[in-house]
Design an enzyme around this catalytic site. Structure first.
Site, mmCIF file in Angstrom:
data_model
loop_
_atom_site.group_PDB
_atom_site.id
_atom_site.type_symbol
_atom_site.label_atom_id
_atom_site.label_comp_id
_atom_site.label_asym_id
_atom_site.label_seq_id
_atom_site.Cartn_x
_atom_site.Cartn_y
_atom_site.Cartn_z
ATOM 1 C CE LYS A 130 -3.698 -2.336 2.256
ATOM 2 N NZ LYS A 130 -4.619 -2.483 3.574
ATOM 3 C CE1 TYR B 114 -9.113 -3.599 0.450
ATOM 4 C CE2 TYR B 114 -8.472 -1.552 -0.554
ATOM 5 C CZ TYR B 114 -7.963 -2.669 0.110
ATOM 6 O OH TYR B 114 -6.904 -2.802 0.902
ATOM 7 C CG PHE C 128 -13.153 0.689 7.306
ATOM 8 C CD1 PHE C 128 -12.618 -0.022 6.309
ATOM 9 C CD2 PHE C 128 -14.040 -0.072 8.147
ATOM 10 C CE1 PHE C 128 -12.875 -1.237 5.869
ATOM 11 C CE2 PHE C 128 -13.911 -1.734 7.863
ATOM 12 C CZ PHE C 128 -13.541 -1.990 6.727
ATOM 13 N NE ARG D 295 -6.125 -12.646 5.006
ATOM 14 C CZ ARG D 295 -6.722 -11.719 5.165
ATOM 15 N NH1 ARG D 295 -6.616 -10.759 3.837
ATOM 16 N NH2 ARG D 295 -7.390 -11.567 5.762
ATOM 17 N NE ARG E 64 -2.102 -6.031 7.118
ATOM 18 C CZ ARG E 64 -3.119 -6.422 6.583
ATOM 19 N NH1 ARG E 64 -3.651 -7.510 7.301
ATOM 20 N NH2 ARG E 64 -3.815 -6.192 5.562
ATOM 21 C CG ASN F 277 -3.585 -2.816 7.043
ATOM 22 O OD1 ASN F 277 -3.436 -2.175 6.111
ATOM 23 N ND2 ASN F 277 -4.362 -3.392 7.510
ATOM 24 C CG HIS G 232 -4.835 -6.408 -0.479
ATOM 25 N ND1 HIS G 232 -6.048 -6.324 0.052
ATOM 26 C CD2 HIS G 232 -4.676 -7.227 -1.505
ATOM 27 C CE1 HIS G 232 -6.803 -7.482 -0.790
ATOM 28 N NE2 HIS G 232 -6.128 -7.818 -1.676
ATOM 29 C CD GLU H 290 -8.332 -9.156 -4.007
ATOM 30 O OE1 GLU H 290 -9.117 -9.158 -3.044
ATOM 31 O OE2 GLU H 290 -7.173 -9.677 -3.678
HETATM 32 N N1 UDP Z 1 -9.655 -1.194 7.444
HETATM 33 C C1 UDP Z 1 -9.824 0.077 8.256
HETATM 34 N N2 UDP Z 1 -10.559 -0.109 9.471
HETATM 35 C C2 UDP Z 1 -11.059 -1.092 9.695
HETATM 36 C C3 UDP Z 1 -10.815 -2.534 9.084
HETATM 37 C C4 UDP Z 1 -10.418 -2.348 8.117
HETATM 38 O O1 UDP Z 1 -9.147 0.847 7.985
HETATM 39 O O2 UDP Z 1 -11.995 -1.257 10.975
HETATM 40 C C5 UDP Z 1 -9.027 -1.204 6.348
HETATM 41 C C6 UDP Z 1 -7.657 -1.875 6.456
HETATM 42 O O3 UDP Z 1 -6.506 -1.201 5.752
HETATM 43 C C7 UDP Z 1 -7.275 -3.097 5.690
HETATM 44 C C8 UDP Z 1 -8.568 -3.030 4.760
HETATM 45 O O4 UDP Z 1 -9.357 -1.972 5.256
HETATM 46 O O5 UDP Z 1 -6.454 -3.944 5.499
HETATM 47 C C9 UDP Z 1 -9.271 -4.197 4.043
HETATM 48 O O6 UDP Z 1 -10.094 -4.604 5.345
HETATM 49 P P1 UDP Z 1 -10.205 -6.159 5.514
HETATM 50 O O7 UDP Z 1 -11.185 -6.696 6.482
HETATM 51 O O8 UDP Z 1 -10.249 -6.861 4.067
HETATM 52 O O9 UDP Z 1 -8.798 -6.786 6.002
HETATM 53 P P2 UDP Z 1 -7.342 -7.308 5.347
HETATM 54 O O10 UDP Z 1 -8.182 -8.254 4.445
HETATM 55 O O11 UDP Z 1 -6.817 -6.325 4.490
HETATM 56 O O12 UDP Z 1 -6.641 -7.959 6.599
HETATM 57 MG MG MG Z 2 -9.456 -8.214 3.040
#
Ligand code: UDP
Ligand code: MG
Length: 159
Positions: free
Chosen positions: A20, A60, A68, A96, A113, A123, A126, A137
């Protein structure tokens, strides 16, 4: 004497990984690529690009109802990102694990992270959450498809 390798075909998977804008700004590109490379995964696509709002919203789309969402899109379009395809056995789930939990406060040390981030909204990286998400994706970010090559070390990584 050289080791004898089996000829069994591994069940290969691909995942979409994106560094990111904060990861780019903070100089973590090399470190992050290094972790996936050293693990033994194969790089099958790489591009350094800035995406626009409608593209980020598409990426997204599943999160469009979240509070958010607007901030997340603004964050993703705030600077260039490194988009990648990585391939290997179990790479979606293991990717992951390498990345760590969504909230860096809950990410184990040793994860990307856990080692490099503090706030959930910054964070660093992705990674696709399932084989099906990865397929979608990769199609969105790499309509031209992956780069086709074979790593000559394959028999030293897979039994
Ligand atoms: N995010 C955020 N606030 C939240 C949850 C998610 O800003 O409460 C952002 C964060 O950057 C995250 C992204 O949205 O990586 C996508 O969310 P997801 O639940 O898909 O998490 P990931 O798959 O990236 O772990
Ligand atoms: Mg995700």
């Amino acid at each position: 004497e050289a080791i004898r390798h089996s000829t069994k075909k591994e069940k290969m998977e691909q995942t979409f990984i994106m560094i990111k804008p904060d990861g780019v700004q903070r100089g973590l590109v090399g470190e992050i690529i290094c972790r996936f490379e050293k693990k033994g995964f194969y790089l099958k696509g790489l591009k350094f690009i800035t995406v626009d709002q409608s593209f980020a919203e598409k990426h997204y789309a599943d999160l469009s109802a979240k509070p958010f969402f607007a901030g997340l899109v603004e964050y993703i379009i705030s600077g260039p990102v490194v988009a990648m395809i990585w391939e290997g056995k179990g790479v979606v789930a293991t990717g992951r694990t390498i990345i760590g939990a969504t909230n860096p406060a809950a990410s184990a040390p040793g994860t990307i992270r856990g080692d490099f981030a503090i706030d959930i909204g910054r964070n660093v990286i992705h990674g696709s959450d399932s084989v099906e998400s990865a397929r979608k994706e990769i199609a969105l970010w790499f309509p031209e498809g992956p780069v086709n090559w074979q790593n000559s070390l394959h028999p030293w990584i897979y039994e």
